[in-house]
Design a protein around this motif. Structure first.
Motif, short mmCIF file in Angstrom:
data_model
loop_
_atom_site.label_atom_id
_atom_site.label_comp_id
_atom_site.label_asym_id
_atom_site.label_seq_id
_atom_site.Cartn_x
_atom_site.Cartn_y
_atom_site.Cartn_z
N VAL A 74 0.84 -1.20 0.00
CA VAL A 74 0.00 0.00 0.00
C VAL A 74 0.87 1.25 0.00
CG1 VAL A 74 -1.79 1.27 1.25
CG2 VAL A 74 -1.88 -1.21 1.16
N ARG A 75 1.91 1.25 0.82
CA ARG A 75 2.81 2.41 0.86
C ARG A 75 3.49 2.61 -0.50
NH1 ARG A 75 5.42 1.65 6.84
NH2 ARG A 75 4.27 3.33 7.88
N GLY A 76 3.91 1.52 -1.09
CA GLY A 76 4.57 1.61 -2.39
C GLY A 76 3.66 2.22 -3.43
N PHE A 77 2.39 1.78 -3.43
CA PHE A 77 1.48 2.34 -4.42
C PHE A 77 1.16 3.80 -4.13
CE2 PHE A 77 -2.57 3.55 -6.15
CZ PHE A 77 -2.35 3.27 -7.49
N LEU A 78 1.00 4.13 -2.85
CA LEU A 78 0.75 5.53 -2.49
C LEU A 78 1.89 6.41 -3.00
CD1 LEU A 78 -0.67 7.83 -1.01
CD2 LEU A 78 0.40 7.03 1.13
N ALA A 79 3.12 5.94 -2.81
CA ALA A 79 4.28 6.70 -3.28
C ALA A 79 4.27 6.86 -4.80
CB ALA A 79 5.57 6.02 -2.83
N LYS A 80 3.91 5.80 -5.51
CA LYS A 80 3.86 5.86 -6.98
C LYS A 80 2.79 6.84 -7.44
CE LYS A 80 4.28 1.71 -9.04
NZ LYS A 80 5.63 1.67 -9.66
N SER A 81 1.66 6.87 -6.73
CA SER A 81 0.60 7.82 -7.07
C SER A 81 1.06 9.25 -6.85
CB SER A 81 -0.66 7.54 -6.24
OG SER A 81 -1.22 6.29 -6.59
N LEU A 82 1.82 9.46 -5.78
CA LEU A 82 2.35 10.80 -5.51
C LEU A 82 3.33 11.23 -6.58
CD1 LEU A 82 2.79 10.43 -1.65
CD2 LEU A 82 1.30 12.09 -2.78
N VAL A 83 4.13 10.29 -7.08
CA VAL A 83 5.05 10.60 -8.18
C VAL A 83 4.25 11.02 -9.41
CG1 VAL A 83 6.68 9.59 -9.84
CG2 VAL A 83 6.95 9.14 -7.40
N ALA A 84 3.23 10.24 -9.73
CA ALA A 84 2.40 10.56 -10.91
C ALA A 84 1.71 11.91 -10.75
CB ALA A 84 1.36 9.46 -11.12
N ASP A 85 1.46 12.30 -9.50
CA ASP A 85 0.81 13.59 -9.23
C ASP A 85 1.82 14.73 -9.11
OD1 ASP A 85 -1.51 15.08 -8.85
OD2 ASP A 85 -1.44 14.90 -6.67
N GLY A 86 3.12 14.41 -9.30
CA GLY A 86 4.15 15.44 -9.24
C GLY A 86 4.57 15.82 -7.83
N TYR B 83 6.90 14.88 -5.62
CA TYR B 83 8.09 14.04 -5.54
C TYR B 83 8.68 13.95 -4.13
CZ TYR B 83 7.70 14.72 -10.56
OH TYR B 83 7.23 14.78 -11.84
N THR B 84 8.67 15.04 -3.40
CA THR B 84 9.23 15.02 -2.03
C THR B 84 8.40 14.12 -1.14
OG1 THR B 84 10.06 17.28 -2.32
CG2 THR B 84 9.86 16.46 -0.06
N GLN B 85 7.08 14.24 -1.23
CA GLN B 85 6.22 13.38 -0.43
C GLN B 85 6.40 11.91 -0.83
OE1 GLN B 85 2.04 14.65 -0.14
NE2 GLN B 85 2.69 16.70 -0.77
N ALA B 86 6.49 11.66 -2.13
CA ALA B 86 6.67 10.30 -2.63
C ALA B 86 7.95 9.68 -2.10
CB ALA B 86 6.67 10.30 -4.15
N GLU B 87 9.04 10.45 -2.14
CA GLU B 87 10.33 9.94 -1.67
C GLU B 87 10.26 9.58 -0.18
OE1 GLU B 87 14.23 8.97 -1.22
OE2 GLU B 87 13.61 10.79 -0.18
N LYS B 88 9.53 10.39 0.58
CA LYS B 88 9.36 10.13 2.01
C LYS B 88 8.59 8.83 2.25
CE LYS B 88 7.45 12.33 6.19
NZ LYS B 88 6.39 11.35 6.50
N VAL B 89 7.52 8.60 1.48
CA VAL B 89 6.71 7.39 1.66
C VAL B 89 7.50 6.15 1.22
CG1 VAL B 89 4.59 6.19 0.97
CG2 VAL B 89 4.54 8.65 1.43
N PHE B 90 8.24 6.26 0.13
CA PHE B 90 9.10 5.13 -0.29
C PHE B 90 10.09 4.78 0.82
CE2 PHE B 90 8.30 5.90 -5.01
CZ PHE B 90 7.84 4.62 -5.25
N THR B 91 10.68 5.79 1.44
CA THR B 91 11.65 5.55 2.52
C THR B 91 10.98 4.87 3.71
OG1 THR B 91 12.93 7.48 1.82
CG2 THR B 91 13.33 6.65 4.04
N GLU B 92 9.78 5.31 4.06
CA GLU B 92 9.03 4.68 5.15
C GLU B 92 8.74 3.22 4.84
OE1 GLU B 92 5.60 7.13 5.45
OE2 GLU B 92 6.56 8.67 6.70
N MET B 93 8.43 2.94 3.58
CA MET B 93 8.17 1.56 3.16
C MET B 93 9.39 0.67 3.41
SD MET B 93 7.44 0.16 -0.71
CE MET B 93 9.17 0.37 -1.17
#
Length: 601
Positions: free
Chosen positions: A377-389, A391-401
């Motif tokens: 779920v975290r991985g997909f959330l991060a990918k959605s954030l990347v698609a939404d531009g 990037y900082t939030q996405a990188e944070k969620v990927f790291t948490e994952m």
């Protein structure tokens, strides 16, 4: 003309036999029969107003999610069960039934840690002496351990379960084992489980007299075999073949549900253990159907069938909420499937919202941060954030994952956290060197598995080139770009012609071409011959080619519209255009048919 052809198109989509008849007979004669059928039943069987695209947003799903509660009668039953004291003087079999019932009650209440606590007592301290019941409790325990991230314990339990009980129970254990293997990305393990399932089915056919074979059981075994094989094909990229198997699996399971004797019975209603087979209750069958719909949606999505994929994902969400409530991990998984479709349609803020809801449900269920489900779920959330531009939030969620996975060494050893979207986020947030290290590792691993002209390998190579370019290694990046971009452009043209291009593919292609042009521009400064500049113009012309341009334009149009109503109109217009293209191909086929296969003038 379109108003006349649309009913025909719809009818042929809903009735494949009609199209099949066209192919077997003279095409235009078969088409005439289909048209006659449309005219004959237009007022009765086909109501075009009922054949609609999905709702324009996800507010209906969010509303149902927030307003639906676990049924009070079932919730009250479960609370009464967990309040029961330990029976005095009970023997091991009675304690087995007591703790099993408590585990099932806590499952209704959505308290996974308590479910685990009680089912562990069942399998570790008071295992049933009945082989079928012991198989059932081992599978219940294994599936829960797997959902909470305890892979070794889950696989150990299933490897025991596959050897005990009657044929049907062992088939179910092989199915569960194969599914868990796929969860950790072990396809050889899943194929081995599928072979074990088929072998056990063969043994049951030899040893069970035909008059004793239950049609419900046969349909149930069919559904599990087709489902597991379909999921393996999904992992291997065989999306069309997977769709066929997943549809057949769903149809077989629907037959099981139609044949159930006691749809509303639940194991918490019984003080004594009763085998929860296909004649007992519908809960487990519905849970399996939810998973089938999710996989089916995924197969459709990977073929670019966005509307069908969204409809199937919505079915899964609504069925999960109806059958197991809004706070179940099954509901979270279904929400994630819908979020994936919504993301590929370019509706990123909605996708992020669905993914956040799924994460909240999973975390509230008691799943550990190290569990595969939380990581997914975290991985997909991060990918959605990347698609939404974002990037900082996405990188944070990927790291948490990754941090969560690291807390369980076994899962960390088997679960691959490398992701191209993460690499993109790192490039965009000034961590290009880390992105290059990740993509280099991915490239080294996949070069062994894929052909050098594989689009998948080309995409990884191009991302590696982009990361190298962003980290200042322009000359090395240029060689990788030259090797990968032509393959990707050909794939983009093919996707455009087949109407299978997705928003994410478009965003990735745009990112790659931008970085490639930047690399060529940098080289052109030090190249007096002008060769690099000429090549840059060639790449720009290539990107403007009709096939690629259509793919980039149509998907980017939806991705960049912020007004929901306007985005909905754009989406509807593009879907109608796809229908028009299909009908145009049909008419072209009619006009180009040999004279002896055309209707007389």
């Amino acid at each position: 003309m379109f108003e006349l052809l649309l009913p025909l198109y719809t009818y042929m989509r809903l009735n494949p036999a009609c199209l099949f008849f066209c192919r077997l007979t003279k095409f235009s004669f078969g088409l005439m029969i289909c048209f006659a059928s449309v005219l004959a039943i237009a007022d009765e069987a086909i109501d075009l107003s009922s054949i609609k695209a999905p709702p324009k947003n996800i507010q209906d799903i969010l509303g149902i999610l927030s307003q639906t509660k676990t049924p009070e009668n079932l919730k009250n039953k479960a609370q009464n069960v967990v309040a029961l004291p330990i029976p005095t003087g009970a023997n091991a079999e009675e304690l087995n039934a007591y703790y099993y019932r408590r585990a099932k009650a806590y499952e209704v209440l959505g308290d996974d840690p308590k479910v685990l606590e009680n089912i562990k007592k069942v399998v570790k301290e008071y295992p049933s002496t009945n082989a079928d019941l012991h198989n059932d409790e081992l599978r219940f325990y294994a599936n829960l351990e797997m959902s909470l991230g305890n892979t070794t314990k889950a696989l150990e339990a299933l490897n025991t379960a596959k050897l005990i009980g009657y044929f049907g129970w062992r088939i179910s254990a092989y199915y569960d084992l194969g599914e868990d293997c796929l969860l950790v990305g072990d396809i050889p393990c899943a194929n081995e489980a599928l072979q074990g399932l088929k072998t056990t089915r063969g043994m049951s056919a030899r040893y069970i007299p035909s008059q004793n074979r239950n049609i419900n059981n046969i349909s149930s075994f069919n559904s599990r075999e087709y489902f597991l094989e379909g999921q393996i094909l999904l992992k291997e990229g065989g999306y069309k073949e997977a769709e066929v198997l997943l549809r057949d699996a769903s149809n077989n399971l629907s037959m099981v549900l139609e044949g159930l004797k006691n749809r509303d019975m639940n194991s918490i209603d019984y003080e004594k253990r009763i085998p929860e087979d296909n004649s007992f209750e519908s809960v487990n069958a519905y849970l399996l159907l939810i998973k089938m719909q999710i996989a089916w949606s995924n197969a459709l999505l990977n073929q670019g069938k966005f509307i069908e994929a969204e409809l199937k994902a919505r079915e899964a969400v609504l069925l999960a909420i109806q059958r197991v409530g809004p706070n179940s991990r099954y509901t979270a998984t279904a929400l994630l499937a819908l979020a994936r479709v919504i993301s590929e349609e370019g509706r990123q803020p909605e996708s992020v919202l669905l993914a956040n809801n799924a994460l909240k449900i999973i975390q509230a269920s008691g799943a550990a941060n190290s569990s595969i489900k939380v990581a997914e779920v975290r991985g997909f959330l991060a990918k959605s954030l990347v698609a939404d531009g974002k990037y900082t939030q996405a990188e944070k969620v990927f790291t948490e994952m990754v941090d969560g996975i690291k807390s369980d060494p076994e899962i960390a050893a088997r679960y691959s956290a490398q992701d191209l979207d993460w690499a993109l986020a790192m490039v965009k947030t000034g961590k290009a060197s880390q992105a290059a290290a990740m993509t280099s590792q991915m490239l080294a691993k996949d070069e062994i598995k894929f052909d050098k002209n594989s689009p998948r390998l080309a995409m990884i190579r191009a991302f590696n080139a982009a990361a190298l370019q962003a980290s200042g290694q322009s000359s090395q990046a240029l060689g990788e770009f030259k090797q990968s971009v032509p393959v990707l452009v050909d794939q983009a043209r093919n996707d455009s012609e087949n109407a299978t291009a997705t928003i994410r593919q478009t965003q990735r292609m745009t990112f790659i071409l931008e970085e490639y042009l930047a690399s060529l521009a940098q080289q052109a400064k030090a190249d007096p011959s002008g060769a690099a500049a000429a090549q840059a113009f060639q790449i720009a012309d290539l990107a403007r080619g009709s096939g690629v341009q259509r793919a980039l334009t149509s998907s980017a149009a939806r991705a960049n519209i912020s007004d929901p109503q306007l985005a909905s109109l754009a989406r509807r217009e593009q879907d109608l255009q796809q229908r028009i293209n299909t009908l145009s191909e049909l008419l072209t086929g009619l006009l180009s048919a040999p004279p002896d296969q055309q209707l007389p003038a």
